[in-house]
Scaffold this motif. Structure first.
Motif, PDB file in Angstrom:
ATOM      1  N   GLY A  23     -28.232 -23.152  20.188  1.00  0.00           N
ATOM      2  CA  GLY A  23     -28.722 -23.757  21.422  1.00  0.00           C
ATOM      3  C   GLY A  23     -29.998 -24.548  21.185  1.00  0.00           C
ATOM      4  O   GLY A  23     -30.589 -24.529  20.104  1.00  0.00           O
TER       5      GLY A  23
ATOM      6  N   ALA B  10     -33.486 -15.663  31.740  1.00  0.00           N
ATOM      7  CA  ALA B  10     -33.838 -17.072  31.837  1.00  0.00           C
ATOM      8  C   ALA B  10     -32.619 -17.826  32.360  1.00  0.00           C
ATOM      9  O   ALA B  10     -31.525 -17.274  32.455  1.00  0.00           O
ATOM     10  N   ASN B  11     -32.815 -19.092  32.695  1.00  0.00           N
ATOM     11  CA  ASN B  11     -31.689 -19.885  33.205  1.00  0.00           C
ATOM     12  C   ASN B  11     -31.971 -21.366  32.993  1.00  0.00           C
ATOM     13  O   ASN B  11     -33.081 -21.829  33.261  1.00  0.00           O
ATOM     14  N   GLY B  12     -30.973 -22.082  32.510  1.00  0.00           N
ATOM     15  CA  GLY B  12     -31.142 -23.504  32.248  1.00  0.00           C
ATOM     16  C   GLY B  12     -31.039 -24.380  33.479  1.00  0.00           C
ATOM     17  O   GLY B  12     -31.376 -25.566  33.422  1.00  0.00           O
TER      18      GLY B  12
ATOM     19  N   HIS C 285     -36.601 -24.596  23.751  1.00  0.00           N
ATOM     20  CA  HIS C 285     -37.657 -25.113  24.612  1.00  0.00           C
ATOM     21  C   HIS C 285     -38.906 -24.271  24.366  1.00  0.00           C
ATOM     22  O   HIS C 285     -38.951 -23.108  24.739  1.00  0.00           O
TER      23      HIS C 285
ATOM     24  N   THR D 280     -37.192 -19.341  33.271  1.00  0.00           N
ATOM     25  CA  THR D 280     -36.693 -20.713  33.277  1.00  0.00           C
ATOM     26  C   THR D 280     -35.916 -20.960  31.988  1.00  0.00           C
ATOM     27  O   THR D 280     -35.488 -20.020  31.322  1.00  0.00           O
ATOM     28  N   HIS D 281     -35.771 -22.228  31.629  1.00  0.00           N
ATOM     29  CA  HIS D 281     -35.193 -22.569  30.329  1.00  0.00           C
ATOM     30  C   HIS D 281     -36.230 -22.398  29.220  1.00  0.00           C
ATOM     31  O   HIS D 281     -35.904 -22.515  28.038  1.00  0.00           O
ATOM     32  N   ARG D 282     -37.501 -22.101  29.592  1.00  0.00           N
ATOM     33  CA  ARG D 282     -38.609 -21.995  28.631  1.00  0.00           C
ATOM     34  C   ARG D 282     -39.213 -20.598  28.776  1.00  0.00           C
ATOM     35  O   ARG D 282     -40.353 -20.440  29.220  1.00  0.00           O
TER      36      ARG D 282
ATOM     37  N   THR E 243     -31.048 -18.682  23.661  1.00  0.00           N
ATOM     38  CA  THR E 243     -32.404 -18.983  24.093  1.00  0.00           C
ATOM     39  C   THR E 243     -32.521 -19.259  25.590  1.00  0.00           C
ATOM     40  O   THR E 243     -33.457 -18.833  26.240  1.00  0.00           O
ATOM     41  N   MET E 244     -31.559 -19.965  26.165  1.00  0.00           N
ATOM     42  CA  MET E 244     -31.701 -20.372  27.562  1.00  0.00           C
ATOM     43  C   MET E 244     -31.290 -19.307  28.561  1.00  0.00           C
ATOM     44  O   MET E 244     -31.561 -19.443  29.751  1.00  0.00           O
ATOM     45  N   HIS E 245     -30.647 -18.255  28.099  1.00  0.00           N
ATOM     46  CA  HIS E 245     -30.272 -17.158  28.993  1.00  0.00           C
ATOM     47  C   HIS E 245     -30.773 -15.828  28.445  1.00  0.00           C
ATOM     48  O   HIS E 245     -30.161 -14.786  28.659  1.00  0.00           O
TER      49      HIS E 245
ATOM     50  N   ALA F 103     -37.889 -30.448  24.661  1.00  0.00           N
ATOM     51  CA  ALA F 103     -37.015 -29.679  23.780  1.00  0.00           C
ATOM     52  C   ALA F 103     -37.108 -30.301  22.395  1.00  0.00           C
ATOM     53  O   ALA F 103     -37.891 -31.235  22.176  1.00  0.00           O
TER      54      ALA F 103
END
Length: 304
Positions: free
Chosen positions: A16, A92-94, A19, A44-46, A79-81, A224
């Motif tokens: 993935g 987290a969530n993108g 961020h 978040t995505h970060r 990474t994003m979740h 990113a």
């Protein structure tokens, strides 16, 4: 941890798009240090910083980034979740702003069950204009829910400047329309964030309802891995914020206040580097999920 995750990404090991949270550490630490283990955080995505600040296992986090079965999400979230349910980090969530109503629902659960748990959701300045935030603040105010809305205003929604996209020049003043406290804080000062979060958490736990916090911070790197931030911001601006680095400032405060000496801080740094190295070793030695695991831990399980 972030620097090593970036290195693993460049080696092609991370599943993935990464961020990076570098530069914003004081926000996650200042807020999460006020929370109990049984309180909840959504990101978040970060969100690597949010996970670490809430106490997630560093080795399991690295394994998750590398898509391994020993990861916090069994290698399926990446990474994003990234999440650690056992630590109250619900994920987290993108999708920009998507976790705001989820955190509000978590707070509603606490109120219905009669607990004093607090829910915190982090989001960026870009998400501050999403309808989900305004709907959530409205309901949270009406029902006096124990939720804290934390806007990490790092000045750019990907490449869109804050001044261009947010009317009124402030995120925190939007709280006025919902009759809840709105506070702007220096997101580069962990002590200032700590004090603001202390008051907000205290209000929420006492049943006095939500707070909107706008932490003014800065991400050092691009949105990113593919992003060059100097295509939309200046070197002078970057230098200004990097010269106010939250970790360096806190280190100086500790030394000036004689809370610890250079040797103490060096030992902490050595311990951190060792923990990160151990996390990579753990991830490298962990297996990838078996193919059949694709059908586990999902809402639907359809097979021909």
């Amino acid at each position: 941890f972030e620097e090593e995750a970036d290195r693993q990404t460049n080696l092609g090991n991370v599943v993935g798009t990464l961020h990076m949270y570098c530069g914003e550490e004081a926000v996650a630490v200042g807020v999460c240090s006020q929370l109990r283990p049984d309180d909840y955080v959504l990101g978040t995505h970060r969100s690597h910083g949010h996970c670490l600040a809430k106490g997630a296992n560093i080795s399991e986090m690295m394994a998750e980034l590398l898509g391994k079965s020993t990861g916090t999400g069994k290698g399926k979230g990446g990474t994003m979740h990234i999440a650690d349910i056992n630590k109250g980090m619900l994920g987290a969530n993108g999708i920009v702003g998507s976790n705001i109503p989820v955190a509000t629902g978590v707070a509603l659960t606490a109120k219905v069950k009669g607990t004093d748990n607090v829910s915190v959701v982090f989001f960026g300045d870009g998400a501050s204009s999403q309808g989900a935030l305004h709907e959530s603040m409205n309901l949270a105010s009406i029902w006096a829910l124990p939720v804290i809305f934390v806007c990490e205003n790092n000045r750019y929604a990907e490449s869109t400047p804050f001044e261009y996209s947010v009317a009124g020049g402030s995120v925190s003043n939007r709280a006025d329309g919902y009759a809840i406290p709105g506070v702007t804080v220096d997101g580069q000062s962990v002590l200032d964030v700590f004090e603001v979060a202390k008051e907000a958490v205290g209000r929420a736990r006492a049943g006095e309802g939500p707070t909107l916090i706008e932490a003014q911070t800065y991400r050092y790197l691009g949105h990113a891995g593919h992003d060059d931030p100097l295509t939309y911001r200046s070197e002078e601006e970057q230098k200004y914020y990097m010269d106010r680095d939250c970790i360096t400032n806190f280190k100086n405060y500790i030394l000036d206040s004689s809370i610890a000496n250079e040797e103490d801080l060096d030992n902490i740094e050595v311990d951190c580097e060792a923990a990160v190295a151990k996390s990579v070793e753990f991830a490298d030695n962990s297996p990838f999920p078996e193919p059949d695991a694709l059908h586990e831990d999902v809402y639907t399980n359809y097979k021909n």
